[in-house]
Design a protein around this motif. Structure first.
Motif: not given
Length: 320
Positions: A117-146
């Protein structure tokens, strides 16, 4: 009361600005676990994708809903680049796809309902990870899930899938984000709708995809009577010697349920794209499909199917 809005990959827009909308597409599928088994799923050439969508825009298309969710080939930076180049408004997804599109050791099987739930909410409200959760580093972009997605297959729902349902509905109820689902050839659509209702989802902002692959008209009526939205995308798939079930269903159902039907192409294979040398091309909905609806006396439903219903469905609606 706030005006309805839709969250696109380049930012929020009024729902009234959506225009002609393809309600279920695959615009970018990066090299990933799904493309290893299905090489023709690979749709990662920004030049070719932008070329195809430029033709869609010229034919009148304005919005497309991308449906490749978390860690299954999603590349939000490429989606944003295509949107900027073409003017097509793109809704990016979060959520989880069918089990076959992930290795058996995938993190989806390890995370709790609350973690997902928290992962999905972060995509919607903060921004989608540029690495799409492929590794331990998460770098959120300005681009959010709709949109938030889930998928079920041919068998009855598993406990793991029910956990995904709960996380998806939690996200929907917390953020107002709409829900889209995959059904295998329309199977278990009624069970999906009933589970969403039981979990407290707003069915006006839930769409079940691929239902026109099931020819049973009574089943469609039962699903639609729940109040959920449905999406048809198989009009171009029926062979010349077969009945086109999609058109038959639309003839029967559009007059009965004019506010609940949407359409797309689900063109997840590069062999469907003209820019990749395939056919029929993504302009199909705005040409051949529209012409056939008019020929069958359904032309007056065009704006409902392609403009009004998607605008209502894909707008955010936070429950009180």
């Amino acid at each position: 009361m706030d005006s309805p809005f839709v969250r696109t990959v380049l930012g929020d827009i009024p729902a009234s600005q959506l225009g002609l909308t393809y309600s279920h597409e695959h615009l970018i599928i990066e090299e990933s676990f799904p493309t290893q088994a299905n090489p023709d799923f690979l749709l990662n050439d920004v030049e070719k994708v932008a070329e195809e969508l430029t033709h869609v825009y010229a034919a009148g298309g304005r919005t497309m809903v991308d449906t490749m969710p978390a860690n299954a080939g999603r590349n939000v930076l490429k989606l944003a680049e295509v949107a900027r180049r073409t003017g097509v408004q793109i809704i990016a997804p979060t959520g989880i796809h069918l089990e076959i599109y992930y290795p058996q050791s995938h993190w989806r099987y390890q995370y709790s309902e609350d973690q997902l739930t928290r992962l999905f909410i972060a995509d919607v409200e903060e921004g989608i990870d540029r690495y799409d959760y492929n590794g331990p580093v998460i770098e959120r972009t300005p681009h959010k899930a709709g949109m938030v997605k889930l998928a079920t297959g041919d068998e009855a729902f598993t406990p793991h899938q029910e956990l995904i349902f709960r996380a998806v509905v939690n996200t929907h109820r917390e953020t107002g984000v709409p829900i889209l689902t995959h059904t295998n050839s329309g199977r278990h659509a009624l069970a999906q709708a009933e589970l969403f209702a039981n979990l407290g989802a707003d069915l006006q902002h839930v769409v079940l995809s691929h239902l026109d692959r099931c020819p049973d008209l009574d089943y469609h009526r039962a699903v639609l009577q729940t109040g959920v939205r449905v999406e048809f995308d198989s009009a171009f798939r029926w062979k010349a010697n077969e009945e086109n079930v999609t058109y038959r269903l639309l003839e029967a159902l559009l007059p009965e349920f004019p506010e609940q039907l949407t359409a797309g192409m689900d063109a997840a294979r590069n062999t469907y794209w003209q820019s990749y040398g395939g056919a029929p091309g993504l302009t199909y909905l705005l040409t051949t499909f529209r012409d056939e609806l008019a020929r069958r006396g359904l032309g007056d439903y065009w704006n409902r199917l392609m403009v009004d219903n998607p605008a209502s469905l894909y707008s955010f609606h936070r429950q009180g």
